[in-house]
Motif scaffolding. Structure first.
Motif, PDB file in Angstrom:
ATOM      1  N   THR A 122      -8.574  -0.135  -0.971  1.00  0.00           N
ATOM      2  CA  THR A 122      -7.509  -0.366  -2.676  1.00  0.00           C
ATOM      3  C   THR A 122      -8.519  -0.186  -3.261  1.00  0.00           C
ATOM      4  O   THR A 122      -7.766   0.478  -4.301  1.00  0.00           O
ATOM      5  CB  THR A 122      -6.358  -1.186  -1.885  1.00  0.00           C
ATOM      6  OG1 THR A 122      -5.526  -2.029  -0.816  1.00  0.00           O
ATOM      7  CG2 THR A 122      -5.473  -1.661  -3.586  1.00  0.00           C
ATOM      8  N   SER A 167       0.985  -1.091   0.112  1.00  0.00           N
ATOM      9  CA  SER A 167      -0.045  -0.037  -0.268  1.00  0.00           C
ATOM     10  C   SER A 167       0.792   1.127   0.214  1.00  0.00           C
ATOM     11  O   SER A 167      -0.245   2.389  -0.283  1.00  0.00           O
ATOM     12  CB  SER A 167      -1.043   0.155   1.097  1.00  0.00           C
ATOM     13  OG  SER A 167      -2.115  -0.713   1.047  1.00  0.00           O
ATOM     14  N   LYS A 205      -0.069   3.682  -3.317  1.00  0.00           N
ATOM     15  CA  LYS A 205      -0.960   4.666  -2.777  1.00  0.00           C
ATOM     16  C   LYS A 205      -0.070   6.246  -3.603  1.00  0.00           C
ATOM     17  O   LYS A 205      -0.930   6.943  -3.500  1.00  0.00           O
ATOM     18  CB  LYS A 205      -2.245   4.702  -1.290  1.00  0.00           C
ATOM     19  CG  LYS A 205      -2.424   3.591  -1.624  1.00  0.00           C
ATOM     20  CD  LYS A 205      -3.159   2.760  -0.804  1.00  0.00           C
ATOM     21  CE  LYS A 205      -4.379   1.519  -0.189  1.00  0.00           C
ATOM     22  NZ  LYS A 205      -3.308   0.522  -0.765  1.00  0.00           N
ATOM     23  N   GLY A 228       2.612  -0.338   3.910  1.00  0.00           N
ATOM     24  CA  GLY A 228       2.236  -1.815   3.198  1.00  0.00           C
ATOM     25  C   GLY A 228       1.975  -2.609   4.061  1.00  0.00           C
ATOM     26  O   GLY A 228       2.999  -3.120   5.056  1.00  0.00           O
ATOM     27  N   ALA A 252      -1.324  -1.274  -5.030  1.00  0.00           N
ATOM     28  CA  ALA A 252      -0.549  -2.217  -4.267  1.00  0.00           C
ATOM     29  C   ALA A 252       0.359  -2.496  -4.848  1.00  0.00           C
ATOM     30  O   ALA A 252       0.956  -3.588  -4.084  1.00  0.00           O
ATOM     31  CB  ALA A 252      -1.325  -3.202  -3.485  1.00  0.00           C
TER      32      ALA A 252
END
Length: 471
Positions: A174, A81, A84, A312, A243
């Motif tokens: 996500t 993550s 992002k 993440g 991701a």
């Protein structure tokens, strides 16, 4: 305040100021090695950029267990993550260029969307205010198809039901970033990965996850009681925005440094990303200790200094990027990457890992290395605990300790999936043992000596730990 068990304070003969101190770089590497070893994670990489230059890069363990290949500076890890941040920053760059209105629905850019999703805005998507769910039972089969454009992944959002009224509450998703990346691609008029490479991460070893397809990628592992095993194959191209990226630790930290110095987006746009997002009632949103900005988590470190970050966790990865915009000694960017998913407080671990390279904490109680200690007693959330202890100075002058693990504390630090530890490790950071890191399977915790001879440990899964060492 938690009152530690009263014990006689050690009488130490070694002069506090006379002991040689290891270099900050050696301390950071010792922390990384100890964290990797006690967590059972096969391989880790980390880096610190400070005031526009690389201060330290560390590698530990194996990128490929089967072939016994070590982690190196050019080893790329899944970002999970942390990906992002790149979608949010790309959207912010397009906003600054007048190519994307973050408060207008994405529908005109992506007419194939269902009406409810077409009404969502980039600002809602970036701040997790869209109402889109995170992964659901229907998503068990994602990761089996390779995509060539971010827009292709919108098929996964067909008939996806919103879980809340857009703008009404924070709901981590996500899938929201899958949609944001597609909107960025449409607004830019070029493929998402090409935009990142040319405009967001030029010249850096940051790009799509290529696990199993590139010699510089680490293999991905799952942890269990018997140690690491290869993680199931997965293709993350369904969500490059949320991701699906990978990076080396030095490249990720350098990217954070570029952002701090206005080299990815201008300073005004960067600062705009780091303002709290507001819900429909005008209230800031977030969870745990952080408020949510435009893709970034807004927080404070143990000293109350402002930090921004994102972490993440996914198959074969646990990752974090942590930035200090106004740190003493220069704006600082820290990356910590690993090749297994493990339960951890990774933000605090990155904070402590970089502590030797940042400004020292003022006002700490003096605490020479307690080389005569043989035991400890103390309290965990008010309940008495005790165990064995031993300390030594290594060849670099670092004060190192080992603590036996009482059953009550073992329940806190051994939640799995990583193998259970039988002991904890202490690595001195400042003033021999005035400040140290308690190295546990769930990450690094902040050990600080107190004026009364006790030790308080913060950042251990929210638990209160105080102890005293004795002969």
């Amino acid at each position: 305040m938690l009152k530690p068990v009263a014990l006689a304070v050690l009488c130490l003969t070694a002069p506090f100021a006379a002991q040689a101190q290891a270099s900050p770089e050696r301390q950071a590497q010792a922390l990384l090695d100890a964290l990797r070893e006690i967590s059972g994670v096969p391989g880790m990489g980390a880096a610190v950029w400070q005031d526009g230059r690389l201060r330290w890069q560390g590698s530990s363990g194996l990128r490929d267990v089967e072939r016994q290949l070590p982690v190196q500076a050019d080893t790329r890890f899944r970002l999970a993550s942390v990906s992002k941040l790149f979608a949010a920053t790309a959207a912010a760059q397009l906003k600054a260029q007048g190519k994307l209105d973050v408060d207008q629905p994405v529908g005109p850019l992506l007419p194939e969307l269902d009406p409810a999703l077409a009404a969502l805005t980039p600002r809602q998507l970036a701040a997790h205010l869209s109402g889109l769910p995170h992964y659901e039972a229907r998503d068990a089969s994602v990761g089996g198809t390779r995509h060539t454009a971010a827009r292709e992944s919108l098929a996964y959002l067909k008939d996806r039901q919103l879980q809340s009224v857009p703008g009404s509450r924070y709901l981590y998703s996500t899938w929201g970033y899958t949609l944001l990346a597609a909107a960025v691609e449409a607004a830019a008029g070029e493929p998402y990965l090409g935009l990142l490479s040319a405009k967001i991460t030029p010249g850096l070893a940051i790009g799509p996850d290529e696990t199993g397809r590139s010699p510089t990628m680490s293999q991905a592992y799952a942890l269990g009681a018997q140690g690491p095993r290869p993680a199931p194959a997965a293709d993350f191209s369904y969500s490059w925005g949320g991701a699906g990226l990978a990076a080396t630790a030095p490249a990720l930290a350098e990217w954070g440094s570029r952002l701090l110095h206005g080299r990815v987006v201008d300073a005004a746009t960067r600062d705009w990303m780091w303002q709290p997002a507001l819900d429909n009632a005008g209230q800031p949103v977030g969870e745990r200790t952080f408020k949510m900005g435009f893709g970034w988590r807004l927080d404070a470190d143990a000293e109350g200094q402002r930090v921004v970050h994102h972490a993440g966790s996914t198959l074969g990865a646990r990752s974090v990027l942590l930035l200090w915009p106004g740190a003493k000694g220069g704006a600082t960017s820290v990356s910590l990457l690993s090749n297994a998913m493990w339960t951890s407080s990774i933000e605090r671990s990155a904070e402590l890992l970089s502590a030797p390279l940042r400004a020292p904490v003022a006002g700490l109680a003096a605490s020479p290395c307690p080389v005569k200690a043989s035991r400890f007693e103390g309290e965990l959330d008010g309940a008495a605990i005790q165990g064995s202890a031993s300390f030594r100075r290594d060849a670099d002058g670092i004060c190192r300790g080992e603590l036996g693990l009482p059953a009550a504390l073992a329940k806190v630090v051994n939640p799995g999936p990583q193998p259970a530890a039988a002991k904890l490790v202490v690595i001195g950071l400042q003033g021999e043992l005035a400040r140290a890191a308690l190295v546990t399977p769930i990450g690094l915790a902040d050990w600080r000596a107190q004026a009364d001879g006790s030790v308080h440990v913060a950042g251990l899964a929210g638990r209160r730990l105080a102890l005293r060492l004795a002969e």
